[in-house]
Design a protein around this motif. Structure first.
Motif, short mmCIF file in Angstrom:
data_model
loop_
_atom_site.label_atom_id
_atom_site.label_comp_id
_atom_site.label_asym_id
_atom_site.label_seq_id
_atom_site.Cartn_x
_atom_site.Cartn_y
_atom_site.Cartn_z
N PHE A 177 7.39 -22.56 3.79
CA PHE A 177 6.12 -21.84 3.74
C PHE A 177 5.91 -21.25 2.35
O PHE A 177 4.81 -21.32 1.79
CB PHE A 177 6.11 -20.73 4.80
CG PHE A 177 4.74 -20.23 5.14
CD1 PHE A 177 4.11 -20.62 6.31
CD2 PHE A 177 4.06 -19.35 4.29
CE1 PHE A 177 2.84 -20.16 6.64
CE2 PHE A 177 2.80 -18.88 4.60
CZ PHE A 177 2.18 -19.29 5.78
N ALA A 178 6.96 -20.66 1.78
CA ALA A 178 6.85 -20.09 0.44
C ALA A 178 6.51 -21.16 -0.60
O ALA A 178 5.68 -20.94 -1.50
CB ALA A 178 8.16 -19.38 0.07
N LYS A 179 7.14 -22.32 -0.48
CA LYS A 179 6.84 -23.42 -1.40
C LYS A 179 5.39 -23.87 -1.27
O LYS A 179 4.72 -24.17 -2.28
CB LYS A 179 7.78 -24.60 -1.11
CG LYS A 179 9.24 -24.33 -1.44
CD LYS A 179 10.11 -25.51 -0.98
CE LYS A 179 11.58 -25.23 -1.20
NZ LYS A 179 12.44 -26.33 -0.68
N LEU B 125 15.41 -22.40 -1.31
CA LEU B 125 14.47 -22.12 -2.41
C LEU B 125 14.96 -22.70 -3.73
O LEU B 125 14.16 -22.98 -4.62
CB LEU B 125 14.28 -20.61 -2.55
CG LEU B 125 13.51 -19.91 -1.43
CD1 LEU B 125 13.55 -18.39 -1.62
CD2 LEU B 125 12.07 -20.40 -1.37
N SER B 126 16.27 -22.82 -3.87
CA SER B 126 16.88 -23.47 -5.04
C SER B 126 16.38 -22.88 -6.36
O SER B 126 16.02 -23.61 -7.29
CB SER B 126 16.63 -24.98 -5.01
OG SER B 126 17.41 -25.65 -5.99
N VAL C 296 10.08 -15.79 -6.64
CA VAL C 296 10.28 -15.52 -5.22
C VAL C 296 11.48 -14.59 -5.04
O VAL C 296 12.58 -14.89 -5.49
CB VAL C 296 10.50 -16.81 -4.41
CG1 VAL C 296 10.67 -16.48 -2.92
CG2 VAL C 296 9.33 -17.78 -4.60
N HIS C 297 11.24 -13.47 -4.39
CA HIS C 297 12.29 -12.50 -4.07
C HIS C 297 12.26 -12.28 -2.57
O HIS C 297 11.21 -12.40 -1.93
CB HIS C 297 12.03 -11.17 -4.79
CG HIS C 297 11.88 -11.30 -6.27
ND1 HIS C 297 12.86 -10.93 -7.16
CD2 HIS C 297 10.85 -11.78 -7.02
CE1 HIS C 297 12.45 -11.17 -8.39
NE2 HIS C 297 11.23 -11.67 -8.33
N ALA C 298 13.40 -11.94 -1.97
CA ALA C 298 13.42 -11.78 -0.51
C ALA C 298 14.43 -10.74 -0.08
O ALA C 298 15.44 -10.49 -0.77
CB ALA C 298 13.74 -13.11 0.16
N ARG D 47 12.19 -9.23 7.82
CA ARG D 47 12.30 -10.17 6.70
C ARG D 47 11.04 -10.07 5.84
O ARG D 47 9.92 -10.07 6.37
CB ARG D 47 12.47 -11.60 7.21
CG ARG D 47 13.77 -11.82 7.97
CD ARG D 47 13.88 -13.23 8.51
NE ARG D 47 12.96 -13.43 9.62
CZ ARG D 47 13.28 -13.27 10.91
NH1 ARG D 47 14.51 -12.89 11.23
NH2 ARG D 47 12.40 -13.47 11.85
N ALA D 48 11.23 -10.00 4.53
CA ALA D 48 10.11 -9.95 3.59
C ALA D 48 10.39 -10.87 2.42
O ALA D 48 11.45 -10.76 1.79
CB ALA D 48 9.88 -8.52 3.11
N ILE D 49 9.47 -11.79 2.14
CA ILE D 49 9.61 -12.71 1.01
C ILE D 49 8.43 -12.47 0.08
O ILE D 49 7.27 -12.79 0.42
CB ILE D 49 9.64 -14.17 1.47
CG1 ILE D 49 10.80 -14.39 2.47
CG2 ILE D 49 9.77 -15.12 0.29
CD1 ILE D 49 10.82 -15.78 3.11
#
Length: 407
Positions: free
Chosen positions: A280-282, A327-328, A333-335, A402-404
C-alpha cells in the motif's frame, strides 16, 4: 501512539458509563490489563459504598482504597491468578436482586481470570495456553478454547452472581469488538461450542492432555448460550480500537498529515500483514493511490505469529521487521508498530520503529534482517539497532497500533 493510548484511558472512558446506584451493595469484580485503572476510575466517581476485587497483569496495578487489586501472570495463567479468582468468586456469593455487580473487563482478562474446569489443573491450562500462543491461532480461536476449559469464562461468572444484576464495562482489544470474545466473555453468553474448541486443537496440531480432550468431549463443558441463562444486566463497550485510531487520525490532521485508515480489526500472520502494508505504501509513493502527502497509514487489530525460530519478539516487532524487508529502504517512509498496553507479546517493550535507513544500518552492523525474521527475532534485531519502543504498562489495552508515515 500517545494520542491513541490516551483515547482509551480508563479515567476518560469509564465514568460516562457508570450505572445508577443500587438499593443494596455494589460489588466490583474484573480482570484485564486495564482492570486496575478501571477500578481506580470507578472509585473516583462512585458516590455510594463499594468493594470488590480485580485482577491485572504483574506491573499493571494501580492503588485503590476500596477495591482490592491483585496482580497475576499473563499470557500464561499462574497460581496467583487462580487464587485471586477463587477469592473473587467468593465475593459473589449471597448477593441479592437489590445488589449490583459491576464487572470491569479488558484484554488479558482471559489469562488472568483463571479457574480450571472440573478435572483440569493449572498445568493442563498452561500447556494448552503456551501451545496456542505459538501456533498462529487467532485470538478468537484461542478464546474459544479458553472458555470451554474454564469454570468462569463464557458467561459462567455472571451466572455465579445471580440473582444480582451484572453491569459490565469493557475495553475492547479484539478485532470486530465482539463483547463475547473480550477476555473470553465471562459475563456474556457464548456462541462458540466445545466441538469447535476440539477442532481448533486439532487444526493446529496441539497435543492436549487427556484431561483436556476428555473434558471437551463432555457435554458439561458447554457454555451458557442465551441471556435467559444469565442474570439481568448490560454490557457496554467503553473504548474500542477504532476510537484509538480515530484519535491518532485527528492529531495527524491537526499536524498537517493526511491520515489513511486501513482498518482497526486486521488479523493474519504479522509478516503477511506487513507485506500488504508495504504494498500500500509503495502504491501511494507511485501515485497509484491519489492522496496528499505527507500522509500516514493507520491500522489496528491483532495479528498472530507462528513461532518457528528461537528468537525474541512479539507480533509488532515481527510485523515491523517484515515491513522493513518489504520496503527495502524505500526513501521517505518511517513506521512504528506497538501494542497499546505497552507490552509486545511477553517482552518488556511496546514495539519498535524504523526509518528508511534501517536495513543499511543493520548491514553495517553485520546483522541479517531476513535471518532474524526466520528466527522470529524482531526484538533482537531492533535492540541491536536501538529502535525498540519502551513505554511501560499503559494500563489500557485496545490492541495493536501501526502508523506508517510517508513523506
Amino acid at each position: 501512539m500517545e494520542a491513541a493510548v490516551n483515547a482509551a484511558s480508563p479515567v476518560t472512558c469509564v465514568p460516562p458509563h457508570l450505572p445508577p446506584l443500587p438499593k443494596g451493595r455494589t460489588m466490583v469484580v474484573g480482570a484485564g490489563k486495564a482492570a486496575a485503572a478501571m477500578a481506580a476510575a470507578v472509585e473516583q466517581c462512585w458516590q455510594g459504598p463499594i468493594s470488590g476485587l480485580v485482577i491485572t497483569r504483574y506491573g499493571h496495578g494501580v492503588a485503590c482504597s476500596r477495591i482490592e487489586v491483585v496482580e497475576a501472570a499473563h499470557p500464561v495463567p499462574d497460581e496467583a491468578g487462580i487464587q485471586a479468582t477463587t477469592r473473587m468468586l467468593a465475593l459473589l456469593k449471597g448477593l441479592t436482586a437489590d445488589d449490583l455487580v459491576l464487572c470491569l473487563i479488558s484484554g488479558g482478562g482471559s489469562a488472568l481470570l483463571a479457574s480450571p474446569a472440573p478435572g483440569l489443573t493449572l498445568s493442563d491450562k498452561q500447556l494448552v495456553a503456551r501451545a496456542l500462543l505459538k501456533s498462529g491461532a487467532t485470538i478468537t480461536e484461542m478464546n474459544c478454547v479458553r472458555k470451554h476449559l474454564s469454570a468462569v469464562k463464557g458467561g459462567r461468572l455472571a451466572r455465579m452472581a445471580a440473582p444480582a444484576p451484572v453491569h459490565t464495562l469493557m475495553i475492547s482489544d479484539v478485532p470486530g469488538d465482539d463483547p463475547a470474545t473480550i477476555a473470553s466473555g465471562p459475563t456474556l453468553p457464548d456462541p462458540s461450542t466445545r466441538t469447535e474448541a476440539l477442532a481448533i486443537l486439532s487444526r493446529y496440531g496441539i497435543d492436549a492432555p487427556v484431561a483436556v480432550t476428555g473434558w471437551l468431549s463432555n457435554p458439561e463443558s458447554e457454555t451458557p448460550k442465551s441471556l435467559d441463562d444469565l442474570p439481568s444486566g448490560r454490557a457496554i463497550l467503553v473504548a474500542r480500537p477504532a476510537d484509538a485510531i480515530a484519535a491518532a487520525a485527528d492529531l495527524a490532521r491537526r499536524m498537517g498529515v493526511a491520515p489513511i485508515f486501513l482498518g482497526s480489526a486486521i488479523e493474519g500472520e504479522a509478516r503477511d500483514v506487513a507485506v500488504q502494508h508495504a504494498d500500500f505504501a509503495k502504491a501511494v509513493l507511485a501515485g497509484d493511490i491519489p492522496t496528499p502527502r505527507p500522509c500516514v497509514l493507520l491500522s489496528g487489530g491483532e495479528t498472530s505469529v507462528t513461532v518457528r525460530g528461537q528468537g525474541r519478539g512479539g507480533r509488532n516487532a515481527e510485523f515491523l521487521l517484515a515491513l522493513a524487508i518489504a520496503l527495502s529502504g524505500l526513501p521517505g517512509v518511517h513506521a512504528l508498530a506497538a501494542d497499546t498496553d505497552g507490552i509486545d507479546g511477553s517482552e518488556d517493550n511496546a514495539g519498535a520503529w524504523i526509518g528508511p535507513d534501517i536495513l543499511a544500518r543493520a548491514t553495517n552492523a553485520g546483522i541479517s534482517a531476513s535471518e532474524r525474521l526466520a528466527d522470529n527475532d524482531g526484538y533482537g534485531f531492533f535492540h541491536a539497532l536501538g529502535t525498540l519502543l519502551f513505554t511501560g504498562p499503559t494500563r489500557t489495552n485496545v490492541n495493536d497500533f501501526r502508523a506508517i508515515l510517508i513523506e
